[in-house]
Design an enzyme around this catalytic site. Structure first.
Site, mmCIF file in Angstrom:
data_model
loop_
_atom_site.group_PDB
_atom_site.id
_atom_site.type_symbol
_atom_site.label_atom_id
_atom_site.label_comp_id
_atom_site.label_asym_id
_atom_site.label_seq_id
_atom_site.Cartn_x
_atom_site.Cartn_y
_atom_site.Cartn_z
ATOM 1 N N CYS A 13 4.952 12.278 -13.823
ATOM 2 C CA CYS A 13 6.004 11.503 -14.509
ATOM 3 C C CYS A 13 6.387 10.210 -13.792
ATOM 4 O O CYS A 13 7.182 9.432 -14.318
ATOM 5 C CB CYS A 13 7.254 12.365 -14.728
ATOM 6 S SG CYS A 13 8.245 12.631 -13.236
ATOM 7 N N ASN A 58 -3.348 -12.412 15.856
ATOM 8 C CA ASN A 58 -4.163 -11.207 16.009
ATOM 9 C C ASN A 58 -4.573 -11.063 17.472
ATOM 10 O O ASN A 58 -4.740 -12.054 18.181
ATOM 11 C CB ASN A 58 -5.414 -11.304 15.115
ATOM 12 C CG ASN A 58 -6.040 -9.958 14.836
ATOM 13 O OD1 ASN A 58 -6.497 -9.265 15.748
ATOM 14 N ND2 ASN A 58 -6.060 -9.564 13.571
ATOM 15 N N HIS A 99 0.818 -1.222 0.000
ATOM 16 C CA HIS A 99 0.000 0.000 0.000
ATOM 17 C C HIS A 99 0.851 1.273 0.000
ATOM 18 O O HIS A 99 0.360 2.345 0.328
ATOM 19 C CB HIS A 99 -0.957 0.002 1.198
ATOM 20 C CG HIS A 99 -2.054 -1.015 1.082
ATOM 21 N ND1 HIS A 99 -2.909 -1.343 2.107
ATOM 22 C CD2 HIS A 99 -2.437 -1.792 0.035
ATOM 23 C CE1 HIS A 99 -3.771 -2.272 1.699
ATOM 24 N NE2 HIS A 99 -3.499 -2.565 0.448
ATOM 25 N N CYS A 134 7.487 18.508 -8.615
ATOM 26 C CA CYS A 134 8.318 17.306 -8.754
ATOM 27 C C CYS A 134 9.751 17.744 -9.047
ATOM 28 O O CYS A 134 9.981 18.558 -9.944
ATOM 29 C CB CYS A 134 7.781 16.456 -9.910
ATOM 30 S SG CYS A 134 8.910 15.143 -10.420
HETATM 31 P P1 OAD Z 1 -7.365 -2.702 10.488
HETATM 32 O O1 OAD Z 1 -7.474 -1.512 11.356
HETATM 33 O O2 OAD Z 1 -8.504 -3.020 9.583
HETATM 34 O O3 OAD Z 1 -7.139 -4.018 11.382
HETATM 35 C C1 OAD Z 1 -6.159 -4.052 12.372
HETATM 36 C C2 OAD Z 1 -6.121 -5.457 12.948
HETATM 37 O O4 OAD Z 1 -5.065 -5.516 13.905
HETATM 38 C C3 OAD Z 1 -7.394 -5.900 13.653
HETATM 39 O O5 OAD Z 1 -7.740 -7.200 13.185
HETATM 40 C C4 OAD Z 1 -7.007 -5.916 15.142
HETATM 41 O O6 OAD Z 1 -7.691 -6.940 15.856
HETATM 42 C C5 OAD Z 1 -5.526 -6.216 15.051
HETATM 43 N N1 OAD Z 1 -4.723 -5.710 16.183
HETATM 44 C C6 OAD Z 1 -4.852 -4.539 16.857
HETATM 45 N N2 OAD Z 1 -3.904 -4.402 17.781
HETATM 46 C C7 OAD Z 1 -3.128 -5.520 17.713
HETATM 47 C C8 OAD Z 1 -1.970 -5.985 18.409
HETATM 48 N N3 OAD Z 1 -1.404 -5.265 19.377
HETATM 49 N N4 OAD Z 1 -1.447 -7.189 18.063
HETATM 50 C C9 OAD Z 1 -2.019 -7.933 17.083
HETATM 51 N N5 OAD Z 1 -3.101 -7.556 16.393
HETATM 52 C C10 OAD Z 1 -3.654 -6.368 16.693
HETATM 53 O O7 OAD Z 1 -5.969 -2.569 9.685
HETATM 54 P P2 OAD Z 1 -5.480 -3.344 8.373
HETATM 55 O O8 OAD Z 1 -5.991 -4.721 8.328
HETATM 56 O O9 OAD Z 1 -4.016 -3.132 8.288
HETATM 57 O O10 OAD Z 1 -5.402 0.719 3.438
HETATM 58 O O11 OAD Z 1 -6.184 -2.486 7.250
HETATM 59 C C11 OAD Z 1 -5.954 -2.810 5.913
HETATM 60 C C12 OAD Z 1 -5.966 -1.556 5.057
HETATM 61 O O12 OAD Z 1 -7.165 -0.820 5.312
HETATM 62 C C13 OAD Z 1 -4.886 -0.553 5.372
HETATM 63 O O13 OAD Z 1 -3.647 -0.852 4.747
HETATM 64 C C14 OAD Z 1 -5.446 0.740 4.867
HETATM 65 C C15 OAD Z 1 -6.858 0.589 5.401
HETATM 66 O O14 OAD Z 1 -7.846 1.272 4.740
HETATM 67 C C16 OAD Z 1 -5.323 1.886 2.750
HETATM 68 O O15 OAD Z 1 -5.323 2.981 3.282
HETATM 69 C C17 OAD Z 1 -5.233 1.691 1.274
#
Ligand code: OAD
Length: 229
Positions: free
Chosen positions: A118, A199, A107, A134
């Site tokens: 460019c 998780n 990402h 740029c």
């Molecule tokens: P989320 O905020 O959707 O999920 C975070 C996950 O981390 C959840 O499943 C929590 O249970 C878990 N979590 C929280 N604290 C934790 C800890 N201390 N140890 C282990 N697990 C923990 O974040 P992402 O899955 O990364 O994209 O989100 C995916 C994408 O959605 C991101 O890259 C971003 C967002 O929109 C873009 O901006 C394009």
């Protein structure tokens, strides 16, 4: 050693470094609307707001420090080199600062700037402004080097190849809601690859193994098992 490993990480990996996740109750998407800050349309409509959002993210990353989970993943990679692939949805550089190399930032990266005209990339200044020129072509088209909703994630061919060559797929600290990353577990299972979820709150999805708890504890424990097993 369990063979080749691909670890897909999400915001939960960096949560204990003080960086907010997206979908928690106090998460980033509670305070901002995705459509306002994380789409190409938002950037066309209000580039100053989008730059401000990522300037804040960059400032948060600058003061964050890698936690034991980042460092453990780096140890795993250092011990097993090319058979460990680290793929992350995170835009921070905490894996690298923890000692990891060749991380696939699918990402994008908040410390990188991209010219929308460019395609030139350069290190992002602390504060980016709308219309920033740029350094290569001079177009006032500097944007954060982030993959927004509706855009194609980076490195997909190499990630796909690494996944196909894996013996174990680990989904770490990710809610599994954003595609294509959200499809990796199913893809791995269709290929006969073992799957594991790490998780704080297990998703309930059908992984072969689930380890529930904070990444800073569970990841070092798992890495020790792999390295000593
Ligand atoms: P989320 O905020 O959707 O999920 C975070 C996950 O981390 C959840 O499943 C929590 O249970 C878990 N979590 C929280 N604290 C934790 C800890 N201390 N140890 C282990 N697990 C923990 O974040 P992402 O899955 O990364 O994209 O989100 C995916 C994408 O959605 C991101 O890259 C971003 C967002 O929109 C873009 O901006 C394009």
């Amino acid at each position: 050693m369990v063979g080749a490993i691909l670890v897909l990480s999400g915001a939960g990996l960096s949560a204990e470094s003080g960086l907010k996740t997206f979908r928690a109750e106090d998460g980033l998407w509670e305070n901002y609307r995705v459509e306002d800050v994380a789409t190409p349309e938002a950037f066309a409509r209000d580039p100053a707001l989008v730059q401000r959002f990522y300037n804040e993210r960059r400032a948060d990353v600058a003061v964050a420090r890698p936690n034991p989970a980042h460092e453990a993943l780096a140890r795993l990679q250092q011990a097993h080199g090319e058979s460990v692939h680290l793929v992350t949805q995170n835009i921070d550089d905490l894996l690298e600062r923890g000692g990891a190399r060749d991380v696939f930032h699918m990402h994008g990266e908040v410390n990188s700037a991209l010219c929308a005209a460019c395609g030139h990339r350069w290190p992002a200044p602390d504060v980016m402004e709308a219309g920033h020129p740029c350094p290569a072509c001079g177009a006032p088209a500097a944007r954060p080097d982030i993959v927004w909703f509706g855009e194609m994630p980076y490195h997909m061919d190499r990630i796909q190849a690494a996944l196909e060559a894996s013996d174990l797929f680990v989904a770490l600290g990710t809610s599994g809601t954003v595609y294509p990353a959200a499809g990796f577990r199913q893809m791995a299972q269709q290929l006969g690859i073992r799957t594991m979820e790490i998780n704080l709150d297990a998703s309930g999805a059908l992984f072969d193994e689930v380890r529930e708890g904070p990444a800073s504890t569970v990841v070092p424990e798992w890495v020790s098992e792999v390295l000593n097993g």
